[in-house]
Design a protein around this motif. Structure first.
Motif, PDB file in Angstrom:
ATOM      1  N   PRO A   1      30.058  -1.681  29.005  1.00 55.62           N
ATOM      2  CA  PRO A   1      30.731  -0.386  28.915  1.00 55.62           C
ATOM      3  C   PRO A   1      32.232  -0.531  29.154  1.00 55.62           C
ATOM      4  O   PRO A   1      32.678  -1.457  29.833  1.00 55.62           O
ATOM      5  CB  PRO A   1      30.066   0.428  30.024  1.00 55.62           C
ATOM      6  CG  PRO A   1      29.661  -0.597  31.033  1.00 55.62           C
ATOM      7  CD  PRO A   1      29.273  -1.815  30.245  1.00 55.62           C
TER       8      PRO A   1
ATOM      9  N   THR B   1      25.157   4.490  18.760  1.00 49.25           N
ATOM     10  CA  THR B   1      26.545   4.607  19.208  1.00 49.25           C
ATOM     11  C   THR B   1      26.949   6.073  19.155  1.00 49.25           C
ATOM     12  O   THR B   1      26.455   6.854  18.340  1.00 49.25           O
ATOM     13  CB  THR B   1      27.498   3.797  18.308  1.00 49.25           C
ATOM     14  OG1 THR B   1      27.413   4.272  16.965  1.00 49.25           O
ATOM     15  CG2 THR B   1      27.169   2.318  18.354  1.00 49.25           C
ATOM     16  N   GLY B   2      27.852   6.458  20.042  1.00 50.20           N
ATOM     17  CA  GLY B   2      28.395   7.807  20.011  1.00 50.20           C
ATOM     18  C   GLY B   2      27.394   8.888  20.344  1.00 50.20           C
ATOM     19  O   GLY B   2      26.397   8.672  21.050  1.00 50.20           O
ATOM     20  N   TRP B   3      27.667  10.084  19.801  1.00 53.62           N
ATOM     21  CA  TRP B   3      26.830  11.258  20.016  1.00 53.62           C
ATOM     22  C   TRP B   3      26.348  11.789  18.671  1.00 53.62           C
ATOM     23  O   TRP B   3      27.020  11.621  17.644  1.00 53.62           O
ATOM     24  CB  TRP B   3      27.629  12.348  20.731  1.00 53.62           C
ATOM     25  CG  TRP B   3      27.632  12.264  22.224  1.00 53.62           C
ATOM     26  CD1 TRP B   3      26.906  13.023  23.095  1.00 53.62           C
ATOM     27  CD2 TRP B   3      28.412  11.364  23.043  1.00 53.62           C
ATOM     28  NE1 TRP B   3      27.183  12.655  24.399  1.00 53.62           N
ATOM     29  CE2 TRP B   3      28.096  11.641  24.408  1.00 53.62           C
ATOM     30  CE3 TRP B   3      29.326  10.353  22.780  1.00 53.62           C
ATOM     31  CZ2 TRP B   3      28.670  10.958  25.467  1.00 53.62           C
ATOM     32  CZ3 TRP B   3      29.901   9.666  23.831  1.00 53.62           C
ATOM     33  CH2 TRP B   3      29.573   9.967  25.166  1.00 53.62           C
TER      34      TRP B   3
ATOM     35  N   THR C   1      24.503   5.579  29.798  1.00 54.52           N
ATOM     36  CA  THR C   1      24.821   4.665  28.697  1.00 54.52           C
ATOM     37  C   THR C   1      26.207   4.060  28.799  1.00 54.52           C
ATOM     38  O   THR C   1      26.478   3.047  28.156  1.00 54.52           O
ATOM     39  CB  THR C   1      24.697   5.381  27.341  1.00 54.52           C
ATOM     40  OG1 THR C   1      25.717   6.389  27.248  1.00 54.52           O
ATOM     41  CG2 THR C   1      23.315   6.006  27.175  1.00 54.52           C
TER      42      THR C   1
ATOM     43  N   ARG D   1      28.948   5.334  27.601  1.00 53.75           N
ATOM     44  CA  ARG D   1      29.772   5.649  26.423  1.00 53.75           C
ATOM     45  C   ARG D   1      30.905   6.624  26.768  1.00 53.75           C
ATOM     46  O   ARG D   1      30.796   7.422  27.690  1.00 53.75           O
ATOM     47  CB  ARG D   1      28.911   6.274  25.324  1.00 53.75           C
ATOM     48  CG  ARG D   1      27.794   5.400  24.873  1.00 53.75           C
ATOM     49  CD  ARG D   1      26.935   6.090  23.838  1.00 53.75           C
ATOM     50  NE  ARG D   1      25.693   5.350  23.627  1.00 53.75           N
ATOM     51  CZ  ARG D   1      24.750   5.702  22.782  1.00 53.75           C
ATOM     52  NH1 ARG D   1      24.891   6.800  22.063  1.00 53.75           N
ATOM     53  NH2 ARG D   1      23.656   4.977  22.662  1.00 53.75           N
ATOM     54  N   CYS D   2      31.957   6.539  25.961  1.00 44.51           N
ATOM     55  CA  CYS D   2      33.067   7.477  26.091  1.00 44.51           C
ATOM     56  C   CYS D   2      33.227   8.223  24.773  1.00 44.51           C
ATOM     57  O   CYS D   2      33.363   7.600  23.712  1.00 44.51           O
ATOM     58  CB  CYS D   2      34.351   6.736  26.459  1.00 44.51           C
ATOM     59  SG  CYS D   2      35.758   7.827  26.798  1.00 44.51           S
TER      60      CYS D   2
ATOM     61  N   VAL E   1      23.623   0.161  22.912  1.00 45.81           N
ATOM     62  CA  VAL E   1      24.374   0.556  24.098  1.00 45.81           C
ATOM     63  C   VAL E   1      23.449   1.142  25.100  1.00 45.81           C
ATOM     64  O   VAL E   1      22.610   1.954  24.734  1.00 45.81           O
ATOM     65  CB  VAL E   1      25.458   1.581  23.705  1.00 45.81           C
ATOM     66  CG1 VAL E   1      26.172   2.055  24.958  1.00 45.81           C
ATOM     67  CG2 VAL E   1      26.451   0.992  22.753  1.00 45.81           C
TER      68      VAL E   1
ATOM     69  N   GLN F   1      25.415  -3.481  25.804  1.00 44.89           N
ATOM     70  CA  GLN F   1      26.818  -3.546  25.431  1.00 44.89           C
ATOM     71  C   GLN F   1      27.649  -3.286  26.680  1.00 44.89           C
ATOM     72  O   GLN F   1      27.417  -2.294  27.368  1.00 44.89           O
ATOM     73  CB  GLN F   1      27.158  -2.514  24.357  1.00 44.89           C
ATOM     74  CG  GLN F   1      26.516  -2.752  23.008  1.00 44.89           C
ATOM     75  CD  GLN F   1      27.119  -3.962  22.305  1.00 44.89           C
ATOM     76  OE1 GLN F   1      28.209  -4.399  22.631  1.00 44.89           O
ATOM     77  NE2 GLN F   1      26.387  -4.510  21.337  1.00 44.89           N
TER      78      GLN F   1
END
Length: 485
Positions: free
Chosen positions: A403, A234-236, A263, A265-266, A485, A401
């Protein structure tokens, strides 16, 4: 854990020999032990897929037969038969003493990473034009008359459009004036222009890993070396990003914080603040791609990453391609006035500006976006949910997951089967986006990018057609251990 990866295979450089190890990484897990097809045909299919995806560029010279046989651990007869098949189909051209060179059958266009090469294209995450595009061009034709008395050359772009873009940034929390905006021919064109100005041959450019394939192509096309920072579940990876900048001293870093491709992701506000602080401390320029920023479903993303940069140099790329329509081929660069002035001088060697009619059409779309963008977001959210339901029903071993924005899922397969699955899909006229397209040196062979931009019926038809191929490849569906994700 820090995972730093370099890519210097030069696949996008014409008339350049490809190393056998580079080809081995690109091929991924091409051998299908359970397949009835002979090994030479499996190899030919895998090489053909690389050519169709654009990962083996036209005019690339392949290693010699003996070297290939040794590297791939197969007989020379297998190599000879595979290359002969591709020559017969028009994908290779061989000359005595100079080896085999990638070419294309006369009836096929030169492929790119997003060329639809099949009757059903699941490799491209984009939408067709809505009725508002016709309206925009109708208004643009009426509005172009006053401009016809002038030359039409303007490297900065139409002032009214730059004002509209500046207002958008200001409304999102990044005060901007029109002199801080340049209109370009798409976000990739903008990235290429920035690379031309800021980098030289051999320079390193940090990227998320995985990342957007055309960004990799642009970086390699500028003779630079992409350096990948692996993305966690998850994330960065903020610590990994900081360590990579410290260890490799890159010229710049390319990031996609808003519904990252592939991916989805935000990046949250805290991460944006941390990333810009690291960039300021290491004096690394950030190039931020906001191509997907308008395609949010539950809530809009945080303010632009540049709004968090009090000291760092941030160059922001925008595009009309995903928000409105890819056929507009229009984007923009938001940066300091000093950077924009330098980019204008660099642009002298490339082109004299962007088409005026498309700028006028995009201006109308921006002025009227509230009449159609909310409905587009709602439609895409429905397609996302429909695609998720179909994948859960027909491919229960796939993990993903949903998005919160963007146009696609990043799907984890139970094993490294993406390349083999994509090869089989080509045989029934479906083009897939194997994960290896989004990685460096053949990484992510256990991932697929699955767009949900197709209409319900078309997407369902494609997935149902793929199901027997997947079952034959994977044996029986069995649950994977985790969901990512």
């Amino acid at each position: 854990m820090i995972n730093i990866q370099f890519s210097n295979s030069g696949l996008h450089m014409s008339s350049r020999r490809l190393g056998s190890q580079s080809l081995l990484r690109l091929l991924g897990h091409w051998q299908q032990s359970a397949s009835r097809a002979p090994l030479w045909r499996q190899l030919a299919d895998a090489l053909r897929l690389l050519i169709l995806d654009g990962r083996l560029a036209q005019d690339t010279r392949l290693p010699g037969e003996r070297e290939l046989a040794s590297t791939l651990a197969v007989s020379r007869t297998t190599i000879v038969s595979a290359l002969a098949q591709l020559r017969d189909e028009g994908y290779l051209e061989s000359r005595h003493g100079s080896g085999s060179r990638v070419t294309l059958p006369g009836s096929r266009p030169i492929p790119t990473l997003s060329t639809p090469c099949a009757s059903l294209d699941l490799s491209t995450a984009a939408l067709s034009a809505g009725p508002e595009i016709h309206q925009a061009y109708t208004h643009a034709l009426a509005a172009i008359a006053p401009h016809l008395a002038h030359t039409g050359y303007n490297q900065l772009g139409l002032l009214a459009l730059r004002e509209a873009i500046a207002e958008r940034y200001t409304a999102r929390g990044l005060p901007t004036n029109p002199d801080e905006v340049m209109i370009v021919n798409g976000a990739v064109s903008g990235l290429a222009l920035v690379l031309r100005m800021l980098t030289g041959p051999g320079d390193r450019v940090v990227v998320d890993h995985p990342t957007y394939p055309l960004a990799i192509a642009a970086i390699q096309g500028a003779s630079c070396r992409p350096v990948g920072v692996s993305m966690p579940q998850t994330g960065w990876d903020i610590d990994g990003f900081a360590a990579t900048l410290a260890q490799t001293a890159p010229r710049l870093a390319y990031l996609m914080p808003d519904f990252h491709n592939p991916t989805g992701r935000c990046m949250d506000s805290a991460t944006r603040a941390a990333i810009t602080a690291i960039a300021a401390r290491t004096r690394t320029s950030l190039v931020v791609d906001e191509t997907m920023v308008d395609l949010w479903y539950e809530a809009p993303p945080p303010p632009p990453l540049a709004a968090f940069a009090t000291q760092a140099t941030v160059i922001t790329l925008g595009s009309a391609g995903k928000s409105f329509w890819g056929g507009l081929r229009l984007g923009w660069i938001r940066a300091s006035t000093r950077t924009i002035a330098a980019l204008t001088q660099t642009r002298d060697t490339l082109d004299l500006g962007s088409p005026l009619l498309e700028q006028l059409a995009t201006l109308w779309l921006m002025q009227n976006q509230q009449t159609f963008l909310p409905a587009r977001r709602q439609m895409l959210a429905q397609r996302r949910d429909h695609c998720a339901a179909l994948m859960r029903e027909h491919f229960p071993a796939w993990h993903f997951q949903p998005p919160s924005g963007g146009l696609s899922f990043w799907v984890e397969l139970p094993e490294m089967l993406a390349t083999q699955f994509a090869v089989r899909a080509e045989s029934i006229g479906i083009h897939l986006g194997a994960g290896t397209r989004f990685g460096l040196s053949g990484a992510f062979d256990r991932y697929l990018r699955m767009p949900f931009s197709l209409e319900h019926i078309e997407l369902e038809r494609a997935l149902i057609s793929l199901k027997p191929l997947w079952l034959a490849l994977n044996g029986t569906e069995r649950p994977a251990k985790r969901s990512v994700v």
